[in-house]
Design a protein around this motif. Sequence first.
Motif, PDB file in Angstrom:
ATOM      1  N   HIS A 224     -21.657 -46.321  30.409  1.00 37.28           N
ATOM      2  CA  HIS A 224     -20.909 -45.671  31.497  1.00 37.28           C
ATOM      3  C   HIS A 224     -19.781 -46.575  31.989  1.00 37.28           C
ATOM      4  O   HIS A 224     -18.645 -46.118  32.195  1.00 37.28           O
ATOM      5  N   ALA A 225     -20.080 -47.865  32.167  1.00 37.70           N
ATOM      6  CA  ALA A 225     -19.066 -48.808  32.649  1.00 37.70           C
ATOM      7  C   ALA A 225     -17.935 -48.965  31.637  1.00 37.70           C
ATOM      8  O   ALA A 225     -16.748 -48.986  32.005  1.00 37.70           O
ATOM      9  N   ARG A 227     -16.937 -46.829  29.294  1.00 36.40           N
ATOM     10  CA  ARG A 227     -16.145 -45.595  29.232  1.00 36.40           C
ATOM     11  C   ARG A 227     -15.210 -45.489  30.432  1.00 36.40           C
ATOM     12  O   ARG A 227     -14.061 -45.058  30.309  1.00 36.40           O
ATOM     13  N   GLN A 228     -15.696 -45.892  31.601  1.00 35.30           N
ATOM     14  CA  GLN A 228     -14.874 -45.818  32.803  1.00 35.30           C
ATOM     15  C   GLN A 228     -13.688 -46.777  32.718  1.00 35.30           C
ATOM     16  O   GLN A 228     -12.561 -46.434  33.093  1.00 35.30           O
ATOM     17  N   CYS A 230     -12.285 -47.807  29.979  1.00 36.51           N
ATOM     18  CA  CYS A 230     -11.381 -47.247  28.968  1.00 36.51           C
ATOM     19  C   CYS A 230     -10.553 -46.105  29.557  1.00 36.51           C
ATOM     20  O   CYS A 230      -9.348 -45.999  29.312  1.00 36.51           O
ATOM     21  N   LEU A 231     -11.191 -45.261  30.349  1.00 37.53           N
ATOM     22  CA  LEU A 231     -10.478 -44.147  30.980  1.00 37.53           C
ATOM     23  C   LEU A 231      -9.409 -44.660  31.939  1.00 37.53           C
ATOM     24  O   LEU A 231      -8.275 -44.156  31.960  1.00 37.53           O
ATOM     25  N   ASN A 232      -9.742 -45.680  32.714  1.00 31.98           N
ATOM     26  CA  ASN A 232      -8.805 -46.210  33.706  1.00 31.98           C
ATOM     27  C   ASN A 232      -7.584 -46.859  33.069  1.00 31.98           C
ATOM     28  O   ASN A 232      -6.479 -46.796  33.619  1.00 31.98           O
ATOM     29  N   GLU A 237     -11.724 -41.423  27.421  1.00 30.70           N
ATOM     30  CA  GLU A 237     -13.028 -42.084  27.352  1.00 30.70           C
ATOM     31  C   GLU A 237     -13.816 -41.528  26.168  1.00 30.70           C
ATOM     32  O   GLU A 237     -14.098 -40.333  26.100  1.00 30.70           O
ATOM     33  N   LYS A 268     -17.123 -52.149  25.155  1.00 31.93           N
ATOM     34  CA  LYS A 268     -15.701 -52.159  25.529  1.00 31.93           C
ATOM     35  C   LYS A 268     -14.828 -52.237  24.283  1.00 31.93           C
ATOM     36  O   LYS A 268     -13.806 -51.542  24.179  1.00 31.93           O
ATOM     37  N   CYS A 271     -15.073 -48.839  22.440  1.00 32.39           N
ATOM     38  CA  CYS A 271     -14.353 -47.790  23.177  1.00 32.39           C
ATOM     39  C   CYS A 271     -12.842 -47.959  23.041  1.00 32.39           C
ATOM     40  O   CYS A 271     -12.108 -46.984  22.828  1.00 32.39           O
TER      41      CYS A 271
END
Length: 403
Positions: A224-225, A227-228, A230-232, A237, A268, A271
């Motif tokens: 979850h961390a 993906r977040q 990567c999205l930011n 994600e 990380k 991703c």
Amino acid sequence: MRLCQAIRAHRFFSHLWRRHDCMYQRRWTSRLVSAKRMRDFFEAEVTHFSTIPGEVLNLEYLLTAASCPHLAATCIYDEIPKRFAKRIRQIEMLDGWDQDSSLQQLHECYVTSFQEIRMAEIKSHDLASLAEFTKTVRRLKERQKPVLSLLGKACAHKIAEDTELGPKFWNNWLSTFLKSRVSTEMLTSQYLEVVTQTMQGVRAVTGIVDPNCEPLAVCQEAAHAARQICLNHLGLEPHVTIEVRAKMSTNFSFIPQYLHFILLEVLKNSCAATTQAAFTSTSIADPSLGIEMKKINVVICCDNHRIAVRISDLAGGIPSEIGDRVWDYLYAGPAPQYGDAGSNPLRSFGLGLPHARLYAEFLGGSLTLRSLPAYGTDTYLFLPRIDISPFLPDDSTRSVFTV
């Protein structure tokens, strides 16, 4: 000869030290000890402690030698000065270290921490008497926070100005430095957690060691961390699937925060690579569709002796010209073609992946990569199952400590 002189100076100033009440000027038989003599004292102390081997740290050590606040405090008082002194001397071995601002800050950080822990006192077996010592430990941890950033900046700068010292030297230098940092972090975290658990009245105090660590839950949090992040920073994600393939429980005795760190660093990388592959794909116009087709798969399995985690991505593999450079501490990889390339935690100084491997090996495991050209990369994490039941505290060990 120099060592003998240092030991004699250490004995003299240790005798002198007990008669003084402040750091730089202390009264003894109506005389003041000058700041210079105090600096000489600390210099002798650093030389002395830098020659003493440190204890080997593992889960058993934390559950025996650091199983209650007083024992954990004693471990810190005995062990951390050795590690800080060695790091001070390691920095001073670099030519021109005092001309580099990052190395100067790093050196000052360790000198200040060494002085502070040597001046700390462990008075008795109750928590109230350890209050000041606990504050000291918290300050040490706070002061250590910028160490990784300072290391990355300093080493990158030294490499740029001195081409004679190649990657092999810096990998060895950083590995030695970071191993010490891992052990220091482990001891201080154990102490603070043992204090917290004791204050909360926990019956079986184990500190940062979880006798029933659940890799599935830790992996879900790390995914979850990652993906977040990567999205930011990249705008997409990747999907991460996690499955357990085991005929027995995968729960084992481990330190969850370190397992989370190892998995997060690997995820990380997967991703980031998966997202970049989706952006650069020539066969798919919409990157969001491309990322749907390139899921990251995590498999957790085990036997009676070890826990294994495999993280597989379809991001095209590691280019052959890069190869094992992914394990170089200062190799950050190519700059991302898409997304935020500024202060990006997906890139940083390159310390992440080799640092994660260092944690795995420090705790008796391994972290390896297998890359398939133009297809993807599999990362394998193996960690040992350790029976810590003989080391778990019981009521008899708790009775010697009072809140």
